[in-house]
Design an enzyme around this catalytic site. Sequence first.
Site, mmCIF file in Angstrom:
data_model
loop_
_atom_site.group_PDB
_atom_site.id
_atom_site.type_symbol
_atom_site.label_atom_id
_atom_site.label_comp_id
_atom_site.label_asym_id
_atom_site.label_seq_id
_atom_site.Cartn_x
_atom_site.Cartn_y
_atom_site.Cartn_z
ATOM 1 N N GLY A 293 45.854 -57.191 -21.725
ATOM 2 C CA GLY A 293 45.353 -57.496 -23.060
ATOM 3 C C GLY A 293 45.613 -58.919 -23.470
ATOM 4 C CB CYS A 294 45.764 -60.845 -25.971
ATOM 5 S SG CYS A 294 45.489 -62.243 -27.079
ATOM 6 C CB SER A 295 47.686 -64.484 -23.267
ATOM 7 O OG SER A 295 48.875 -63.762 -23.504
#
Length: 557
Positions: A293-295
């Site tokens: 998720g995300c970074s």
Amino acid sequence: MVKKSEIASTASESPSALSPLVGINQQDLMAAAGSILSGAIRHPFTVMKHGGALGRGMADVLLGLDDKKPNPKDRRFADPAWTGSPLHRRLFQAWETLADQADALVDDFGFEGSEKTRTQIVTRIFTDALAPSNTLLNPAALKQAIDTGGASLLNGASNLVSDVRTNGMLPRMVDTEPFKVGENVASTPGSVVYRTDMLELIQYTPQTPKVYARPLLFIPPQINKFYVLDLSPEKSLVKYLVSQGHQIFVASWRNPQPEHRDWGLGDYVTELDQAVDAILKITKSDSLNVSGGCSGGITQAAFLSHLATKNDKRVNSATFWVCVLDPQPDDSDLGSLISPSSIEIARNRSKSKGVLTGRDLSTIFAWLRPNDLIWNYVVNNYLMGRKPPAFDVLFWNQDSTNLSAQLHSDYLDLYIKRPFVNPGSMDLLDQPLDISQVDMDAFIVAGTTDHITPWKACYRTTTMLPGNIEFVLSNSGHIQSILNPPENPKAKYFTNPDLSGDADEWLEGAEAVNESWWVRWLGWLNERSGEQVPAPKKAGDRKYRVIEAAPGSYVFD
């Protein structure tokens, strides 16, 4: 008066944690303020026009001729006194008149593109700071002071002094006392079975007699701790999957310090490579599924690209949650604040410190969303003299971590070179990044009101991967769209198997489903996790022995 649960929910939609790897600097904000000043010098008649309008508007307010009323959705002015009391009604109308004229003045200066967006943001920050709801004239604060005999003001002063001394002069957003890592958050049973300087690998204890043969590895973001996946038991995605017969592993990243400044994206990918080896040997599986998720999703994409260059088939499928692989300046207001100079300033700043600190990001973001992240808490903590709310998501959010300088620099290069849509424009571990070669099933989830990774930007990933893709749009913001358990009566998502059009066309043909996306993902994951086998009786194996119980040690760094 705004309820504590409401301000907590709003703030939880604006986490600093999963944010912007590029960052923003004060110079860009000052430049926007300078543009406004320059506009005023170049357009004196425009200033006079709006000055006159402001004067006439204020006269109407004083004479009771103004009919402005607070927007019912603006919780700052929810108290009935803002419409019922002649004094408070005029205070609101005077402030609204000022804000309207300030916005109109900046619009009339004729700024375009990113300069227009920047000046609008700076104007909004300025006018929001002047809102009468932020002062002791706030009727709810006055009532609280009277009802408590002034004790609320003393408590508020104490809270203010404490925040000045220990919280970087920002109001606290969460009461951390009720939460204990390993006790009521990050409490799903498991064991650390592998540890390096950079990560701890947690294997969660099976809770069913049989488990799916193919395990799942979660790759969380490097900013903030992994336990966003294992918050309180009722919101724990890890607990949910373990209860459904899945073998779950999580990479718990170490919080880098200045001496870890050289940890770069290639090092993180190498760590994942070795962790996957450990998982496959422990579970005796020849492949696994991954979810980032995300970074962490960006790191996952780089890892999968690296495997593809080697024709390595150890990963069977991938899930990306609230992750943008091809960020573009017009994705959000935040993007408009990013310039080539701000990128290099951010790179040099983290290089000089050795890390990009979580506190730096928190401060910048607080001032970009001041109503949600500052002024709500000024009213609650200082004017009302209350503690901030106790909310597990915000507790996790304030438990921030650093980014090593090299990883930060690598992420900046990703932003500049866009290697996921320009294959070969950037190398990783001596191989070109090329996600178009990652041919596997993928599940992508985004949030309808995500300000950090807007869903339309997340949707672009559907065009980058050549495999069988499913895209799901969950009905909330950056974090709440992920923490959406089946028991949530408000859970809803949108789905549409036709990914041939753009994001708007996809949504136009999408079907709303009134349940959590966790349920849909579970079915998708079940189909890609192989047969069911007897659950292992203990964690690890002869080579990868249990080091300590979950959540491990790095989560406390």
